[in-house]
Design a protein around this motif. Structure first.
Motif, PDB file in Angstrom:
ATOM      1  N   ALA A  22     -37.762 -22.663 -74.395  1.00 31.81           N
ATOM      2  CA  ALA A  22     -38.930 -21.943 -74.944  1.00 31.81           C
ATOM      3  C   ALA A  22     -39.208 -20.685 -74.116  1.00 31.81           C
ATOM      4  CB  ALA A  22     -40.155 -22.862 -74.957  1.00 31.81           C
ATOM      5  N   THR A  23     -39.024 -20.786 -72.804  1.00 33.11           N
ATOM      6  CA  THR A  23     -39.203 -19.618 -71.935  1.00 33.11           C
ATOM      7  C   THR A  23     -38.187 -18.539 -72.307  1.00 33.11           C
ATOM      8  OG1 THR A  23     -39.886 -21.078 -70.138  1.00 33.11           O
ATOM      9  CG2 THR A  23     -39.219 -18.848 -69.519  1.00 33.11           C
ATOM     10  N   ALA A  24     -36.926 -18.963 -72.446  1.00 33.00           N
ATOM     11  CA  ALA A  24     -35.858 -18.015 -72.779  1.00 33.00           C
ATOM     12  C   ALA A  24     -36.118 -17.377 -74.138  1.00 33.00           C
ATOM     13  CB  ALA A  24     -34.515 -18.745 -72.790  1.00 33.00           C
ATOM     14  N   VAL A 162     -34.050 -26.337 -82.637  1.00 32.67           N
ATOM     15  CA  VAL A 162     -34.620 -25.052 -83.079  1.00 32.67           C
ATOM     16  C   VAL A 162     -34.737 -24.096 -81.888  1.00 32.67           C
ATOM     17  CG1 VAL A 162     -36.726 -23.942 -83.958  1.00 32.67           C
ATOM     18  CG2 VAL A 162     -35.810 -25.955 -85.118  1.00 32.67           C
ATOM     19  N   LEU A 163     -35.191 -24.624 -80.746  1.00 31.27           N
ATOM     20  CA  LEU A 163     -35.327 -23.752 -79.557  1.00 31.27           C
ATOM     21  C   LEU A 163     -33.962 -23.248 -79.090  1.00 31.27           C
ATOM     22  CD1 LEU A 163     -38.028 -25.711 -77.532  1.00 31.27           C
ATOM     23  CD2 LEU A 163     -38.235 -23.348 -78.342  1.00 31.27           C
ATOM     24  N   PHE A 164     -32.975 -24.135 -79.101  1.00 31.01           N
ATOM     25  CA  PHE A 164     -31.613 -23.769 -78.680  1.00 31.01           C
ATOM     26  C   PHE A 164     -31.085 -22.635 -79.578  1.00 31.01           C
ATOM     27  CE2 PHE A 164     -26.953 -24.866 -78.957  1.00 31.01           C
ATOM     28  CZ  PHE A 164     -26.624 -24.453 -77.677  1.00 31.01           C
ATOM     29  N   GLU A 165     -31.281 -22.818 -80.881  1.00 29.46           N
ATOM     30  CA  GLU A 165     -30.791 -21.836 -81.860  1.00 29.46           C
ATOM     31  C   GLU A 165     -31.560 -20.515 -81.749  1.00 29.46           C
ATOM     32  OE1 GLU A 165     -29.456 -23.256 -86.211  1.00 29.46           O
ATOM     33  OE2 GLU A 165     -31.580 -22.948 -85.905  1.00 29.46           O
ATOM     34  N   GLN A 166     -32.891 -20.624 -81.664  1.00 34.36           N
ATOM     35  CA  GLN A 166     -33.718 -19.408 -81.652  1.00 34.36           C
ATOM     36  C   GLN A 166     -33.544 -18.612 -80.356  1.00 34.36           C
ATOM     37  OE1 GLN A 166     -35.321 -18.142 -84.293  1.00 34.36           O
ATOM     38  NE2 GLN A 166     -34.418 -19.895 -85.345  1.00 34.36           N
ATOM     39  N   ALA A 167     -33.394 -19.303 -79.233  1.00 32.26           N
ATOM     40  CA  ALA A 167     -33.201 -18.594 -77.959  1.00 32.26           C
ATOM     41  C   ALA A 167     -31.913 -17.776 -78.034  1.00 32.26           C
ATOM     42  CB  ALA A 167     -33.149 -19.593 -76.804  1.00 32.26           C
ATOM     43  N   GLN A 168     -30.859 -18.400 -78.562  1.00 30.71           N
ATOM     44  CA  GLN A 168     -29.584 -17.664 -78.662  1.00 30.71           C
ATOM     45  C   GLN A 168     -29.666 -16.551 -79.689  1.00 30.71           C
ATOM     46  OE1 GLN A 168     -25.850 -20.230 -77.820  1.00 30.71           O
ATOM     47  NE2 GLN A 168     -27.284 -21.465 -78.988  1.00 30.71           N
ATOM     48  N   ARG A 169     -30.309 -16.830 -80.803  1.00 28.74           N
ATOM     49  CA  ARG A 169     -30.446 -15.794 -81.844  1.00 28.74           C
ATOM     50  C   ARG A 169     -31.206 -14.578 -81.293  1.00 28.74           C
ATOM     51  NH1 ARG A 169     -31.919 -17.956 -87.692  1.00 28.74           N
ATOM     52  NH2 ARG A 169     -29.908 -18.919 -87.355  1.00 28.74           N
ATOM     53  N   LEU A 360     -46.161 -23.355 -75.506  1.00 26.76           N
ATOM     54  CA  LEU A 360     -47.163 -22.665 -74.676  1.00 26.76           C
ATOM     55  C   LEU A 360     -46.652 -22.506 -73.242  1.00 26.76           C
ATOM     56  CD1 LEU A 360     -50.946 -22.985 -74.817  1.00 26.76           C
ATOM     57  CD2 LEU A 360     -49.839 -23.266 -72.608  1.00 26.76           C
ATOM     58  N   PHE A 361     -46.072 -23.566 -72.698  1.00 30.03           N
ATOM     59  CA  PHE A 361     -45.521 -23.461 -71.337  1.00 30.03           C
ATOM     60  C   PHE A 361     -44.409 -22.411 -71.311  1.00 30.03           C
ATOM     61  CE2 PHE A 361     -46.620 -27.936 -69.465  1.00 30.03           C
ATOM     62  CZ  PHE A 361     -47.950 -27.577 -69.452  1.00 30.03           C
ATOM     63  N   GLY A 362     -43.589 -22.376 -72.369  1.00 29.69           N
ATOM     64  CA  GLY A 362     -42.513 -21.385 -72.418  1.00 29.69           C
ATOM     65  C   GLY A 362     -43.063 -19.983 -72.424  1.00 29.69           C
ATOM     66  N   ARG A 363     -44.093 -19.762 -73.238  1.00 28.24           N
ATOM     67  CA  ARG A 363     -44.676 -18.414 -73.283  1.00 28.24           C
ATOM     68  C   ARG A 363     -45.334 -18.060 -71.946  1.00 28.24           C
ATOM     69  NH1 ARG A 363     -47.277 -14.692 -77.506  1.00 28.24           N
ATOM     70  NH2 ARG A 363     -46.053 -15.917 -78.962  1.00 28.24           N
ATOM     71  N   ALA A 364     -46.048 -19.022 -71.385  1.00 34.12           N
ATOM     72  CA  ALA A 364     -46.735 -18.769 -70.106  1.00 34.12           C
ATOM     73  C   ALA A 364     -45.723 -18.455 -69.001  1.00 34.12           C
ATOM     74  CB  ALA A 364     -47.593 -19.967 -69.724  1.00 34.12           C
ATOM     75  N   CYS A 365     -44.627 -19.223 -68.945  1.00 39.42           N
ATOM     76  CA  CYS A 365     -43.600 -18.967 -67.914  1.00 39.42           C
ATOM     77  C   CYS A 365     -43.000 -17.581 -68.107  1.00 39.42           C
ATOM     78  CB  CYS A 365     -42.485 -20.014 -67.977  1.00 39.42           C
ATOM     79  SG  CYS A 365     -42.962 -21.621 -67.340  1.00 39.42           S
TER      80      CYS A 365
END
Ligand SMILES: Cc1cc2nc3c(=O)[nH]c(=O)nc-3n(C[C@H](O)[C@H](O)[C@H](O)COP(=O)(O)OP(=O)(O)OC[C@H]3O[C@@H](n4cnc5c(N)ncnc54)[C@H](O)[C@@H]3O)c2cc1C
Length: 393
Positions: A22-24, A162-169, A360-365
């Motif tokens: 999520a951070t990525a 979804v996170l794995f796919e979206q981070a790479q996309r 939220l933690f991903g965005r905050a990081c």
């Protein structure tokens, strides 16, 4: 040792668990070159994110945590829209038992008071009303609790995918397996070393879950956490047409254990007639998450089976699919999580029942690393000091 990407990255994320991904995702969407390093495979079950489901709830006995859960909701919606998949299923959340019992998960009376203050809806129910509305039986007459209809369950595997796919996309590079041994900040940036490569970045987020300790020790940071192996299992529904919300029973601790139990309803994304339930006993500690596990605890399985036999006749009383899952929890229940900067160039998130906060933690990081600030109130999670806001329960 190879010097990968000599130009360096804006951000290196250590750990491709849901928080790291999520951070990525957030950082890469903003156009920053991002590298994620994961010691196992990105969808590993060896961290704290194994299994199919997690409880989604808004209620906490700490107002800031309820406000953060409310703030996480639109971020989940954003992730669902990007992945074109439903990730949170609002099947309802039922808390009942001794309303004054304070636990690591919260406390009923304190959480209800917070829901009142924040303006989150719920229904207060007596034991009789709970038994009338939901498939529980034999509850002590003094038990009370509440039903919060916006709670429910999170589809863990879909979220991770979804996170794995979206981070790479979005452009993030994910290297796995690639275990980080050392993080060395200096005036110009950070060097991150694996066994066979060395990388440079402006900033680093350590989202290594319960594995964070060895990396942090070398930076002179100690988190006061306990590593636990928890036993879980499922039960077969006697009536395949019936269902129940996610639930948590707050009971007085016995001499042997915390006497806390939780469970789920049917997974809306699966055709199975199994539901998961488990004891929330925090008595199986590990010294490292790399340590081989002990496997499901037979006494814990007997305890949850006994509770189901006594109070949930909707379920066949024999546990199926016993399993374990590993978690790092702060020893101080007022803290709940660790998230914050460690110096100018490193941000750390570790520990806690944190799946509900993943976006939220991903965005905050990402914000703390790239902007050195975030609008989220994360004061209680700061790496040093004791939480400023005490738990109300
Ligand atoms: C049994 C159980 C029940 C739970 N129930 C709930 C619930 O109902 N609701 C809720 O909100 N939360 C719940 N949680 C907590 C939630 O699952 C976790 O907070 C969340 O999954 C943690 O995600 P993470 O990304 O922080 O950690 P992880 O998924 O553990 O990811 C960390 C990653 O970092 C990698 N890594 C570590 N060190 C290194 C290194 N040196 N180099 C490279 N990679 C590294 C690891 O391999 C791992 O993949 C539960 C947890 C457990 C165990």
């Amino acid at each position: 040792m190879t010097q990968s990407n000599p130009a360096g990255y804006d951000l290196i994320v250590i750990g491709a668990g849901p928080v790291g991904l999520a951070t990525a995702w957030h950082a890469a969407r903003r156009g920053h070159p991002v590298l994620v390093l994961e010691q196992f495979d990105p969808l590993t079950e060896r961290g704290s994110s194994g299994g199919a489901e997690r409880q989604w709830r808004l209620q906490y006995a700490q107002e800031d945590l309820t406000r953060l859960a409310v703030a996480a909701r639109p971020l989940w919606r954003e992730l669902e829209a990007a992945g074109e998949r439903r990730l949170i299923h609002e099947t309802g959340s039922l808390w009942f038992g001794d309303t004054q019992q304070a636990t690591n998960e919260g406390q009923i009376a304190g959480a209800a008071a917070v829901l009142d203050r924040v303006g989150v809806r719920y229904e207060w129910l007596t034991a009789k009303e709970i038994e009338h509305r939901f498939p529980f039986t034999g509850l002590p007459a003094a038990y009370e609790g509440f039903y919060q209809p916006d709670g429910g369950m999170i589809d863990v595997r879909a979220t991770r995918w979804v996170l794995f796919e979206q981070a790479q996309r979005a452009g993030a590079v994910i290297n796995a397996p690639s275990r980080v041994h050392e993080v060395l900040p200096d005036d110009a940036g950070v060097t991150v070393r694996t066994a066979d490569a060395s990388y440079r970045a402006e900033k680093v987020v350590i989202a290594a879950g319960g594995f964070a300790d060895p990396l942090l020790e070398r930076l002179g940071i100690t988190l006061d956490v306990e590593l636990l192996e928890m036993t879980t299992c499922s039960f077969r529904l006697r009536d395949p047409g019936a269902d129940l919300p996610t639930w948590f029973a707050f009971e007085r601790a016995t001499d042997e254990d915390t006497n806390l139990f939780y469970g789920f309803g049917r997974n809306p994304w699966s055709a199975e007639d199994l539901v998961r339930a488990g004891p929330d006993f925090e008595d199986r500690t590990l010294t490292s998450l790399h340590e081989p596990g002990h496997g499901p605890d037979q006494r814990h399985l007997r305890r949850i089976a006994g509770w189901v036999t006594e109070h949930l006749p909707l379920l066949e009383p024999t546990p199926v699919r016993p399993a374990t899952c590993r978690i790092a929890l702060p020893r101080d229940p007022a803290r709940q999580f660790y998230l914050g900067p460690a110096g100018d160039r490193i941000v750390v998130q570790s520990a806690g029942w944190g799946f509900k906060y993943v976006p939220l933690f991903g965005r905050a990081c990402a914000e703390l690393a790239l902007d050195s600030t975030t609008s989220f109130d994360l004061g209680r999670m700061a790496l040093t000091g004791t939480p400023t806001t005490k738990a109300e329960g």
